[in-house]
Design a protein around this motif. Structure first.
Motif, PDB file in Angstrom:
ATOM      1  N   LEU A  48     -28.294  -4.582  14.890  1.00  0.00           N
ATOM      2  CA  LEU A  48     -27.227  -4.696  13.892  1.00  0.00           C
ATOM      3  C   LEU A  48     -25.974  -3.946  14.334  1.00  0.00           C
ATOM      4  O   LEU A  48     -24.854  -4.402  14.077  1.00  0.00           O
ATOM      5  N   GLN A  49     -26.160  -2.825  15.008  1.00  0.00           N
ATOM      6  CA  GLN A  49     -25.005  -2.094  15.510  1.00  0.00           C
ATOM      7  C   GLN A  49     -24.294  -2.870  16.608  1.00  0.00           C
ATOM      8  O   GLN A  49     -23.056  -2.860  16.695  1.00  0.00           O
ATOM      9  N   SER A  50     -25.067  -3.557  17.445  1.00  0.00           N
ATOM     10  CA  SER A  50     -24.468  -4.396  18.484  1.00  0.00           C
ATOM     11  C   SER A  50     -23.756  -5.598  17.875  1.00  0.00           C
ATOM     12  O   SER A  50     -22.656  -5.968  18.299  1.00  0.00           O
ATOM     13  N   ILE A  51     -24.375  -6.217  16.879  1.00  0.00           N
ATOM     14  CA  ILE A  51     -23.752  -7.350  16.195  1.00  0.00           C
ATOM     15  C   ILE A  51     -22.453  -6.920  15.520  1.00  0.00           C
ATOM     16  O   ILE A  51     -21.426  -7.606  15.598  1.00  0.00           O
ATOM     17  N   GLY A  52     -22.497  -5.764  14.855  1.00  0.00           N
ATOM     18  CA  GLY A  52     -21.296  -5.254  14.202  1.00  0.00           C
ATOM     19  C   GLY A  52     -20.175  -5.003  15.187  1.00  0.00           C
ATOM     20  O   GLY A  52     -18.999  -5.278  14.901  1.00  0.00           O
ATOM     21  N   SER A  53     -20.530  -4.484  16.353  1.00  0.00           N
ATOM     22  CA  SER A  53     -19.525  -4.226  17.387  1.00  0.00           C
ATOM     23  C   SER A  53     -18.859  -5.518  17.844  1.00  0.00           C
ATOM     24  O   SER A  53     -17.626  -5.576  18.007  1.00  0.00           O
ATOM     25  N   GLN A  54     -19.671  -6.584  18.038  1.00  0.00           N
ATOM     26  CA  GLN A  54     -19.119  -7.868  18.466  1.00  0.00           C
ATOM     27  C   GLN A  54     -18.250  -8.490  17.381  1.00  0.00           C
ATOM     28  O   GLN A  54     -17.175  -9.030  17.662  1.00  0.00           O
ATOM     29  N   LEU A  55     -18.700  -8.422  16.121  1.00  0.00           N
ATOM     30  CA  LEU A  55     -17.916  -8.978  15.017  1.00  0.00           C
ATOM     31  C   LEU A  55     -16.591  -8.247  14.856  1.00  0.00           C
ATOM     32  O   LEU A  55     -15.562  -8.851  14.549  1.00  0.00           O
ATOM     33  N   GLN A  56     -16.619  -6.956  15.071  1.00  0.00           N
ATOM     34  CA  GLN A  56     -15.388  -6.166  14.919  1.00  0.00           C
ATOM     35  C   GLN A  56     -14.341  -6.561  15.956  1.00  0.00           C
ATOM     36  O   GLN A  56     -13.138  -6.529  15.673  1.00  0.00           O
ATOM     37  N   LEU A  57     -14.804  -6.914  17.156  1.00  0.00           N
ATOM     38  CA  LEU A  57     -13.866  -7.356  18.190  1.00  0.00           C
ATOM     39  C   LEU A  57     -13.098  -8.591  17.745  1.00  0.00           C
ATOM     40  O   LEU A  57     -11.927  -8.764  18.103  1.00  0.00           O
ATOM     41  N   TRP A  58     -13.745  -9.440  16.968  1.00  0.00           N
ATOM     42  CA  TRP A  58     -13.094 -10.659  16.483  1.00  0.00           C
ATOM     43  C   TRP A  58     -12.278 -10.419  15.228  1.00  0.00           C
ATOM     44  O   TRP A  58     -11.167 -10.921  15.098  1.00  0.00           O
ATOM     45  N   LEU A  59     -12.842  -9.651  14.298  1.00  0.00           N
ATOM     46  CA  LEU A  59     -12.200  -9.498  12.991  1.00  0.00           C
ATOM     47  C   LEU A  59     -11.175  -8.375  12.950  1.00  0.00           C
ATOM     48  O   LEU A  59     -10.153  -8.487  12.266  1.00  0.00           O
TER      49      LEU A  59
END
Length: 245
Positions: A48-59
């Motif tokens: 989830l921390q990795s997913i959050g990091s990737q989503l943050q790069l986009w959002l």
């Protein structure tokens, strides 16, 4: 994103079993049926921390710290605690501290020692992010809360079901301290930039392993997860101040 998450999953599987192996060498576990639950909770939380990091790069591309990953992790941990309502918050030490006034000197010494251990490696770190307001706000809030709730809260509770121990002193080197400290330090120092490369920082591993033992000692002394949470954030902010001098 899929490749990044696959790499993260493989990394965390390796880290978990590297941390777990010494426990088997140290002491034969009693309740191996609880191990799958511990593995699943750990991997979900880290992914989830990795997913959050990737989503943050986009959002939120202007943000540099992993706010989204830590918030997703915090949400997952809180949901996990709420689902297993029969496990009281006291089991996770989420209670007011039981620190006597006479122990204040010890706590201050532990904080001083932690600052020394953590500052030395970071004195050699370069980067303008140390002077950013975002980094100060981030380090003063989420890492201490989320990491302590995960490692010395949920993970510790689960490993104690798997391999019970009864420490007699704050620094008693029991299997649970060994596992949690190894898991914490490897998570911070070992990574696989891709599946064919390994990055390991031995100096950072040593400093985070020792600091993990200090956080465990604080937890045992105060019988409250709140103390390690607060001290963890104070240490992180202290690192930023020292590194920006």
């Amino acid at each position: 994103m899929f490749i990044s998450l696959s790499t993260s999953l493989c990394t965390n599987v390796v880290i978990f079993f590297l941390a777990l192996l010494p426990v088997f060498l140290y002491k034969t576990p009693k309740h191996t049926k609880t191990l799958p639950g511990l593995i699943i909770v750990y991997l979900i939380n880290e992914l989830l921390q990795s997913i959050g990091s990737q989503l943050q790069l986009w959002l939120f591309p202007t943000l540099h710290m992993n706010w989204s990953g830590k918030l997703l992790s915090l949400l997952f941990l809180l949901i996990y605690i709420l689902i297993f309502r029969h496990r009281q918050l006291a089991d996770l030490k989420i209670v007011p501290p039981r620190l006597q006034p006479s122990q204040l000197k010890t706590v201050l010494l532990l904080i001083g020692g932690l600052l020394l251990i953590k500052v030395v490696p970071n004195l050699f770190t370069e980067g303008s992010e140390y002077n950013s307001l975002e980094n100060y706000l981030y380090q003063a809030t989420l890492p201490g809360i989320v990491e302590e709730l995960a490692f010395r809260g949920v993970y510790l509770f689960l490993i104690l079901q798997f391999c019970p121990s009864d420490p007699t002193r704050p620094f008693s080197f029991t299997p649970d301290m060994l596992f949690i400290s190894l898991l914490f330090s490897l998570s911070h120092s070992l990574s696989f930039p891709d599946l064919s490369a390994v990055h390991f920082n031995p100096l950072y591993f040593a400093s985070t392993f020792i600091s993990a033992c200090f956080y465990m000692a604080l937890l045992r002394s105060s019988r409250s997860l709140i103390i390690p949470m607060v001290v963890h954030n104070l240490v992180n902010v202290g690192i930023l101040i020292a590194a920006s001098l």
